[in-house]
Write an enzyme that holds these catalytic residues in place. Structure first.
Site, mmCIF file in Angstrom:
data_model
loop_
_atom_site.group_PDB
_atom_site.id
_atom_site.type_symbol
_atom_site.label_atom_id
_atom_site.label_comp_id
_atom_site.label_asym_id
_atom_site.label_seq_id
_atom_site.Cartn_x
_atom_site.Cartn_y
_atom_site.Cartn_z
ATOM 1 N N GLY A 80 45.301 52.229 122.773
ATOM 2 C CA GLY A 80 46.122 52.327 121.977
ATOM 3 C C GLY A 80 47.253 52.560 122.619
ATOM 4 O O GLY A 80 48.745 52.302 121.751
ATOM 5 N N SER A 81 48.013 51.850 123.899
ATOM 6 C CA SER A 81 49.505 52.808 124.410
ATOM 7 C C SER A 81 50.095 52.169 123.982
ATOM 8 O O SER A 81 51.631 52.414 123.734
ATOM 9 C CB SER A 81 49.055 53.260 125.603
ATOM 10 O OG SER A 81 48.858 52.233 126.180
ATOM 11 N N ASN A 82 50.183 50.666 124.448
ATOM 12 C CA ASN A 82 51.716 49.646 123.568
ATOM 13 C C ASN A 82 50.672 49.783 122.326
ATOM 14 O O ASN A 82 52.760 50.045 121.830
ATOM 15 C CB ASN A 82 49.991 48.639 124.369
ATOM 16 C CG ASN A 82 51.282 47.909 125.962
ATOM 17 O OD1 ASN A 82 51.468 47.746 126.122
ATOM 18 N ND2 ASN A 82 49.632 48.370 126.691
ATOM 19 N N ARG B 209 30.672 34.732 117.357
ATOM 20 C CA ARG B 209 31.934 35.366 117.644
ATOM 21 C C ARG B 209 32.463 34.719 116.431
ATOM 22 O O ARG B 209 33.539 35.477 115.854
ATOM 23 C CB ARG B 209 32.680 34.336 118.923
ATOM 24 C CG ARG B 209 32.127 35.447 120.202
ATOM 25 C CD ARG B 209 32.881 34.105 120.968
ATOM 26 N NE ARG B 209 32.628 34.103 122.910
ATOM 27 C CZ ARG B 209 32.931 35.793 123.399
ATOM 28 N NH1 ARG B 209 33.847 36.516 122.156
ATOM 29 N NH2 ARG B 209 32.958 36.135 123.992
ATOM 30 N N LEU C 61 39.428 35.336 121.925
ATOM 31 C CA LEU C 61 39.220 34.802 121.246
ATOM 32 C C LEU C 61 38.871 33.466 121.082
ATOM 33 O O LEU C 61 39.479 32.750 122.037
ATOM 34 C CB LEU C 61 40.489 34.731 120.016
ATOM 35 C CG LEU C 61 40.517 36.602 119.891
ATOM 36 C CD1 LEU C 61 42.479 36.932 119.262
ATOM 37 C CD2 LEU C 61 40.000 36.915 118.515
ATOM 38 N N ASN D 245 50.355 38.395 123.320
ATOM 39 C CA ASN D 245 49.633 39.126 124.615
ATOM 40 C C ASN D 245 49.955 39.771 125.192
ATOM 41 O O ASN D 245 51.001 39.061 126.171
ATOM 42 C CB ASN D 245 47.880 38.502 124.338
ATOM 43 C CG ASN D 245 47.162 39.122 125.092
ATOM 44 O OD1 ASN D 245 46.673 40.724 125.147
ATOM 45 N ND2 ASN D 245 46.766 38.868 126.155
ATOM 46 N N HIS E 247 49.357 41.111 129.310
ATOM 47 C CA HIS E 247 48.096 40.704 130.269
ATOM 48 C C HIS E 247 49.179 41.369 131.330
ATOM 49 O O HIS E 247 49.740 40.593 131.943
ATOM 50 C CB HIS E 247 48.459 39.799 130.456
ATOM 51 C CG HIS E 247 46.751 38.923 131.883
ATOM 52 N ND1 HIS E 247 45.992 39.716 131.454
ATOM 53 C CD2 HIS E 247 47.299 38.659 132.986
ATOM 54 C CE1 HIS E 247 45.390 38.765 132.115
ATOM 55 N NE2 HIS E 247 46.029 38.768 133.660
ATOM 56 N N SER F 113 53.233 40.309 131.578
ATOM 57 C CA SER F 113 53.356 39.605 131.131
ATOM 58 C C SER F 113 52.790 39.341 129.434
ATOM 59 O O SER F 113 51.706 40.196 129.868
ATOM 60 C CB SER F 113 53.327 37.865 131.707
ATOM 61 O OG SER F 113 52.995 37.861 133.108
ATOM 62 N N ASP G 191 44.576 33.776 128.672
ATOM 63 C CA ASP G 191 46.020 34.512 129.072
ATOM 64 C C ASP G 191 46.549 33.375 129.255
ATOM 65 O O ASP G 191 47.253 33.364 130.657
ATOM 66 C CB ASP G 191 45.454 35.103 130.355
ATOM 67 C CG ASP G 191 44.589 36.431 130.126
ATOM 68 O OD1 ASP G 191 43.515 36.756 130.708
ATOM 69 O OD2 ASP G 191 45.252 36.473 128.839
HETATM 70 C C1 GRF Z 1 46.904 47.586 129.096
HETATM 71 O O1 GRF Z 1 46.605 47.562 130.031
HETATM 72 C C2 GRF Z 1 46.908 46.321 129.184
HETATM 73 O O2 GRF Z 1 48.002 45.050 129.488
HETATM 74 C C3 GRF Z 1 45.359 45.596 128.802
HETATM 75 O O3 GRF Z 1 44.540 46.724 128.389
HETATM 76 C C4 GRF Z 1 45.566 48.037 128.604
HETATM 77 C C5 GRF Z 1 45.901 48.381 127.555
HETATM 78 O O4 GRF Z 1 46.070 49.717 127.110
HETATM 79 N N1 GRF Z 1 45.116 44.577 128.172
HETATM 80 P P1 GRF Z 1 46.431 50.011 125.877
HETATM 81 O O5 GRF Z 1 45.101 50.449 124.972
HETATM 82 O O6 GRF Z 1 46.995 49.708 125.310
HETATM 83 O O7 GRF Z 1 46.636 51.873 126.440
#
Ligand code: GRF
Length: 197
Positions: free
Chosen positions: A12-14, A65, A93, A107, A109, A136, A145
Site C-alpha cells: 500500500g505505498s501508493n 468473480r 475486475l 488505476n 500501472h 501511467s 489497463d
Molecule cells: C505498484 O508498482 C503498482 O504500480 C503495481 O503494484 C505495485 C504496488 O505497490 N500495480 P504498493 O502496494 O502501492 O506499494
C-alpha cells in the site's frame, strides 16, 4: 468534499501517498481502504492513519468473480465513494463491476501505456531494450489497463538496471504522479499530466 475509496492488495505505498496528500485545500478525503487480502500490509498502515478499512478475501470465492465483486460492492456502497483509486490492486475486475464505476475509478500501472499492459512490465521493458520506462494513471474501463490515460511519469533506463532496480526507482514517481493526478481529478481536471524523473 469528494469521498475516496482506495483498493489495495499489498503493502500500500501508493495508498499511503494518496491518503497523506488528501489534506488542506485538497478537494477529496479518504473514506475507506479495501483489500482482497485480509493480511495486506497496507490495511495496517491505513488503520494507523485512522482510515476505515475492510477486506474481502477473494480466495473464499474461488473462480466466482461476480460473487467476490458483489461483496466488494457492498463494502463500497457502505462508504459511498465519489472516486475509487486502484492502488496495487491485483484482481482483474469484470465488466459488470467496472461499468458501475466508469468515469470515477482510477488505476496506477507501472508502464508507459499502451505499452506493456498486464504483468512483469519492468522485465518486458528491459527485454525490449527500452531507453525510457515509466508509469501511467488511467481511468478504469472493462479492458485491462486500457482506459483513458490521465497522467504519465517517465524515467531513464540505466545500463545495469534489473526489473527490481527499475521498479524501486519508479515507485516514488508512481506516488508523485498518482497524488498529482488525483488532486486534479478531484477538482474536475481530466487533462493529461506528464512528469519526468
Ligand atoms: C505498484 O508498482 C503498482 O504500480 C503495481 O503494484 C505495485 C504496488 O505497490 N500495480 P504498493 O502496494 O502501492 O506499494
Amino acid at each position: 468534499m469528494k469521498r475516496v475509496a482506495i483498493l489495495i492488495s499489498g503493502g500500500g505505498s501508493n495508498m499511503v501517498a494518496l491518503a497523506q496528500s488528501m489534506v488542506g485545500d485538497h478537494k477529496a478525503r479518504p473514506v475507506l481502504v479495501l483489500s482482497n487480502d485480509p493480511s495486506a500490509g497496507g490495511l495496517t498502515k491505513a488503520r494507523d492513519m485512522g482510515i476505515a478499512t475492510a477486506a474481502v478475501d477473494h480466495r473464499e470465492y474461488g473462480k466466482d468473480r461476480s460473487a467476490f465483486e458483489a461483496v466488494l460492492q457492498e463494502k463500497l456502497e457502505e462508504a459511498q465513494p465519489d472516486i475509487i483509486c486502484l492502488a496495487g490492486f491485483m484482481r482483474i475486475l469484470t465488466e459488470g463491476f467496472t461499468a458501475q464505476y466508469e468515469g470515477r475509478m482510477l488505476n496506477i500501472h507501472p508502464s508507459l501505456l499502451p505499452k506493456y499492459k498486464g504483468l512483469h512490465t519492468h522485465a518486458r521493458a528491459l527485454e525490449a531494450g527500452d531507453k525510457v520506462h515509466g508509469c501511467s494513471v488511467h481511468e478504469v474501463t472493462a479492458a485491462l489497463d486500457d482506459g483513458p490515460v490521465l497522467g504519465q511519469a517517465q524515467i531513464n533506463v540505466l545500463p545495469d538496471d534489473t526489473p527490481e532496480t527499475l521498479a524501486a526507482r519508479l515507485l516514488p514517481m508512481e506516488h508523485k504522479l498518482y497524488v498529482e493526478v488525483l488532486r486534479r481529478y478531484a477538482a474536475g481536471d481530466r487533462s493529461l499530466l506528464k512528469i519526468s524523473g
